[in-house]
Enzyme design. Structure first.
Site, PDB file in Angstrom:
ATOM      1  N   ASP A  67       0.818  -1.214   0.000  1.00 33.54           N
ATOM      2  CA  ASP A  67       0.000   0.000   0.000  1.00 33.54           C
ATOM      3  C   ASP A  67       0.850   1.262   0.000  1.00 33.54           C
ATOM      4  OD1 ASP A  67       0.973  -0.327   2.581  1.00 33.54           O
ATOM      5  OD2 ASP A  67      -0.963  -0.811   3.449  1.00 33.54           O
ATOM      6  N   ASN A 136      -7.375  -3.080  14.372  1.00 27.99           N
ATOM      7  CA  ASN A 136      -8.750  -3.452  14.020  1.00 27.99           C
ATOM      8  C   ASN A 136      -8.797  -4.634  13.044  1.00 27.99           C
ATOM      9  OD1 ASN A 136      -7.862  -2.321  11.658  1.00 27.99           O
ATOM     10  ND2 ASN A 136      -9.269  -0.576  11.662  1.00 27.99           N
ATOM     11  N   GLU A 143      -9.530  -1.902   5.482  1.00 25.19           N
ATOM     12  CA  GLU A 143     -10.154  -1.679   6.783  1.00 25.19           C
ATOM     13  C   GLU A 143     -11.385  -2.584   6.953  1.00 25.19           C
ATOM     14  OE1 GLU A 143      -8.585  -0.054   8.855  1.00 25.19           O
ATOM     15  OE2 GLU A 143      -8.011   1.972   8.245  1.00 25.19           O
TER      16      GLU A 143
END
Ligand code: GLP
Length: 260
Positions: A67, A136, A143
């Site tokens: 990324d 998370n 995400e």
């Protein structure tokens, strides 16, 4: 999944670096998928040491990073390209032209994403993908709620990810909230995956990844579907696992017949 629980951060770095070196000895022209963040820093230091000791060469290696921040040029000190050059590539015999990071300064992100996918396929796919994990459960910048079949694309970062990465930026510096990330589907096409996690802040994400349901709520849980995934963690990151004794027992047995 092979679950490996090690003493500490250093032991995870040693294991990960050794695993990558073993891969490169078997297949010197491997294509590696690489990650940024705090997690791989020690592992990269180990690889640099191994290279300097003539234990491994990267001259025929190709790399693809997961990324990049959208809006940061590759020369920006907080760009992932800059991170990779300074933390790893500049210290190895790798050809910089064989290292790929999504272009964060692109004016046509959609083309950039499609081209990145094509480039990976053109190089024969990723042989070994290194991953960190967000608090998370994110992998790359996928995400929670990311499609488990997603491809390389633009993603908005969650508040918790922006906060977790704040320490890399100066207080008055622009911190991007958009990224280009390989998709979960793209990551899953790697022939082999190694996820590393250290510290208690990752314990809940690791528990969800290993024992939770397969769910877009914890993107890393998709690794349950990969036939060759290793999750290497330290005791702190392992502390919420319910079946920790079983995993340690299985890994002890694995040591009888698995080299790395
Ligand atoms: C970052 C990166 C991920 C990384 C994760 C964990 O935002 N995009 O590739 O694995 O978050 O980061 P850290 O290793 O610093 O905890």
């Amino acid at each position: 999944m092979r679950i490996i629980i090690l003493k500490d951060n250093q032991a995870v770095a040693d294991f990960g670096a050794q695993h990558i070196q073993n891969k490169l000895r078997q297949q010197p022209s491997s294509t590696l998928g690489l990650a940024t963040g705090s997690s791989p820093i020690k592992l990269y230091e180990q690889l640099i040491t191994a290279y300097k000791n003539n234990e491994v060469s990267f001259k025929d290696v190709t790399t693809f990073n997961l990324d990049e921040y959208l809006g940061l040029a590759d020369v920006h000190p907080q760009s992932y390209r800059h991170f990779m050059n300074t933390q790893l590539f500049n210290h190895l015999d790798i050809k910089l032209t064989n290292t790929f990071v999504p272009d964060g300064s692109t004016t046509d992100p959609f083309k950039t994403c499609a081209d990145y996918e094509e480039l990976i396929v053109g190089k024969g796919g990723i042989d070994l993908q290194l991953l960190g994990i967000g608090k998370n459960g994110h992998i790359g910048f996928n995400e929670p709620s990311s499609s488990l079949a997603s491809r390389t694309r633009v993603k908005t970062l969650s508040k918790s990810t922006v906060e977790a990465n704040q320490h890399f930026f100066n207080p008055d510096e622009f911190q991007p909230y958009l990224s280009i990330t390989m998709g979960i589907g793209s990551i899953m096409e790697a022939k082999e995956i190694l996820l590393i996690a250290t510290g208690e802040t990752k314990a809940n994400a690791i528990q969800q990844t290993v024992e939770g349901p397969l769910s877009a709520h914890c993107p890393a849980s998709i690794l349950q579907m990969h036939s060759k995934a290793i999750i290497a963690m330290d005791e702190d990151a392992a502390q919420q696992l319910h079946d920790i004794d079983f995993y340690k027992y299985v890994e002890k047995e694995n040591q009888r017949y698995i080299k790395s």
